[in-house]
Design an enzyme around this catalytic site. Structure first.
Site, PDB file in Angstrom:
ATOM      1  N   SER A  11       0.837  -1.196   0.000  1.00 15.61           N
ATOM      2  CA  SER A  11       0.000   0.000   0.000  1.00 15.61           C
ATOM      3  C   SER A  11       0.870   1.245   0.000  1.00 15.61           C
ATOM      4  O   SER A  11       1.651   1.468   0.933  1.00 15.61           O
ATOM      5  CB  SER A  11      -0.918   0.018   1.217  1.00 15.61           C
ATOM      6  N   HIS A  36      -1.315  -1.300  -4.147  1.00 13.24           N
ATOM      7  CA  HIS A  36      -2.584  -0.910  -3.538  1.00 13.24           C
ATOM      8  C   HIS A  36      -2.615   0.594  -3.320  1.00 13.24           C
ATOM      9  O   HIS A  36      -1.690   1.167  -2.733  1.00 13.24           O
ATOM     10  CB  HIS A  36      -2.749  -1.636  -2.202  1.00 13.24           C
ATOM     11  N   ASP A  38      -4.878   3.607  -1.695  1.00 12.90           N
ATOM     12  CA  ASP A  38      -5.968   3.956  -0.785  1.00 12.90           C
ATOM     13  C   ASP A  38      -6.423   5.389  -1.043  1.00 12.90           C
ATOM     14  O   ASP A  38      -5.671   6.333  -0.792  1.00 12.90           O
ATOM     15  CB  ASP A  38      -5.516   3.813   0.670  1.00 12.90           C
ATOM     16  N   MET A  40      -8.808   8.426  -0.069  1.00 11.39           N
ATOM     17  CA  MET A  40      -9.605   8.940   1.048  1.00 11.39           C
ATOM     18  C   MET A  40     -10.027  10.372   0.759  1.00 11.39           C
ATOM     19  O   MET A  40      -9.239  11.167   0.243  1.00 11.39           O
ATOM     20  CB  MET A  40      -8.788   8.897   2.340  1.00 11.39           C
ATOM     21  N   HIS A  69      -8.611   1.275  -3.913  1.00 11.03           N
ATOM     22  CA  HIS A  69      -9.628   1.153  -2.863  1.00 11.03           C
ATOM     23  C   HIS A  69     -10.218   2.530  -2.597  1.00 11.03           C
ATOM     24  O   HIS A  69      -9.538   3.417  -2.063  1.00 11.03           O
ATOM     25  CB  HIS A  69      -8.974   0.569  -1.607  1.00 11.03           C
ATOM     26  N   MET A  71     -12.184   4.817  -0.543  1.00  8.45           N
ATOM     27  CA  MET A  71     -12.773   5.108   0.771  1.00  8.45           C
ATOM     28  C   MET A  71     -13.388   6.491   0.695  1.00  8.45           C
ATOM     29  O   MET A  71     -12.951   7.430   1.368  1.00  8.45           O
ATOM     30  CB  MET A  71     -11.693   5.026   1.850  1.00  8.45           C
ATOM     31  N   MET A 140     -11.556  -5.507   5.675  1.00  7.70           N
ATOM     32  CA  MET A 140     -10.783  -4.519   6.419  1.00  7.70           C
ATOM     33  C   MET A 140     -10.493  -5.054   7.823  1.00  7.70           C
ATOM     34  O   MET A 140     -11.409  -5.350   8.582  1.00  7.70           O
ATOM     35  CB  MET A 140     -11.562  -3.202   6.516  1.00  7.70           C
ATOM     36  N   GLY A 147      -3.274   4.561   8.324  1.00  5.32           N
ATOM     37  CA  GLY A 147      -2.361   3.435   8.347  1.00  5.32           C
ATOM     38  C   GLY A 147      -1.811   3.212   9.746  1.00  5.32           C
ATOM     39  O   GLY A 147      -1.970   4.047  10.639  1.00  5.32           O
ATOM     40  N   ASP A 178      -6.718  -6.110   4.533  1.00  6.42           N
ATOM     41  CA  ASP A 178      -5.934  -4.878   4.616  1.00  6.42           C
ATOM     42  C   ASP A 178      -5.990  -4.337   6.034  1.00  6.42           C
ATOM     43  O   ASP A 178      -7.063  -4.091   6.572  1.00  6.42           O
ATOM     44  CB  ASP A 178      -6.514  -3.849   3.637  1.00  6.42           C
TER      45      ASP A 178
END
Length: 227
Positions: A11, A36, A38, A40, A69, A71, A140, A147, A178
């Site tokens: 990630s 990966h 993330d 947000m 991913h 979020m 999750m 993190g 994850d």
């Protein structure tokens, strides 16, 4: 019983963004199977990370798939942007979407694999009726947004439930996990039925990415499950 090969997805949330190209290339050279990303928005989760421009930049640096991913609130409004940026798999939170089948169809129509997830306190019943429409289920093992959180072992019950459901219904989705992944939690996850380990700090926080990636992959080498 056949041996499963676990995949590793570093990630970039834990990478050094001053040298992001070097970081993702080093992870790929170290044996990573996918990268990966993330995403947000500061709305669905209490943090902000990065958007499609960073995904597009990473895509130019590596040849392995990008696992994106989302979020974010109302992810259906951003599917086109992240698919065009280079996502190979796009995962949405079931509780952030009003019409999951429509979102899944929109993602797949752009030639991108479909993923679904929920936070640890949400049940898989929010999406389990649609398991035949997804390529990946992300479990999750921490709360989305930050993190470095500790692994929540109770979510392994979700993994086991999905593993049984996959076997009984003869489905072919992958199970990803994850949050708080290290050699110990990797072994627990693999034993429960996980196929893909997402790990940030454990990989990018060290000096030898290849060693960290191999330690995760080898953590479950003595566990053999039939998918």
């Amino acid at each position: 019983m056949k041996e499963r090969r676990i995949e590793i997805a570093p990630s970039i949330l834990a990478a050094d963004f001053r040298h992001l190209e070097r970081e993702v290339k080093s992870a790929q050279d170290g044996g990573a199977d996918r990268i990966h990303c993330d995403i947000m928005d500061g709305v669905f989760v209490p943090n902000i990370s990065f958007g499609p421009m960073v995904v597009s930049a990473v895509k130019k640096c590596v040849s392995i798939p990008l696992d994106v991913h989302l979020m974010i609130a109302a992810p259906e409004n951003y599917i086109a942007q992240f698919c065009d940026a280079g996502a190979d798999n796009l995962t949405v939170h079931a509780d952030a979407v009003a019409n999951l089948p429509n979102v899944f169809e929109t993602i797949r129509a752009r030639g991108v694999n479909v993923g679904v997830t929920v936070n640890p306190d949400k049940p898989i019943s929010l999406f389990d009726r649609y398991l035949d429409k997804v390529d990946l289920v992300l479990i999750m093992s921490v709360y989305a947004g930050f993190g470095g959180q500790p692994f929540m072992r109770e979510v392994l019950e979700k993994v086991r439930a999905l593993t049984n459901r996959r076997r009984l219904a003869n489905l072919d989705f992958s199970i990803e996990i994850d949050g708080g992944i290290n050699a110990e939690t990797a072994a627990l996850s693999f034993e429960a039925g996980v196929d893909i380990l997402v790990s940030g700090s454990y990989i990018f926080g060290g000096n030898n990415y290849r060693s960290a990636i191999e330690s995760l992959r080898n953590a479950g080498k003595d566990t053999k499950n039939e998918r």
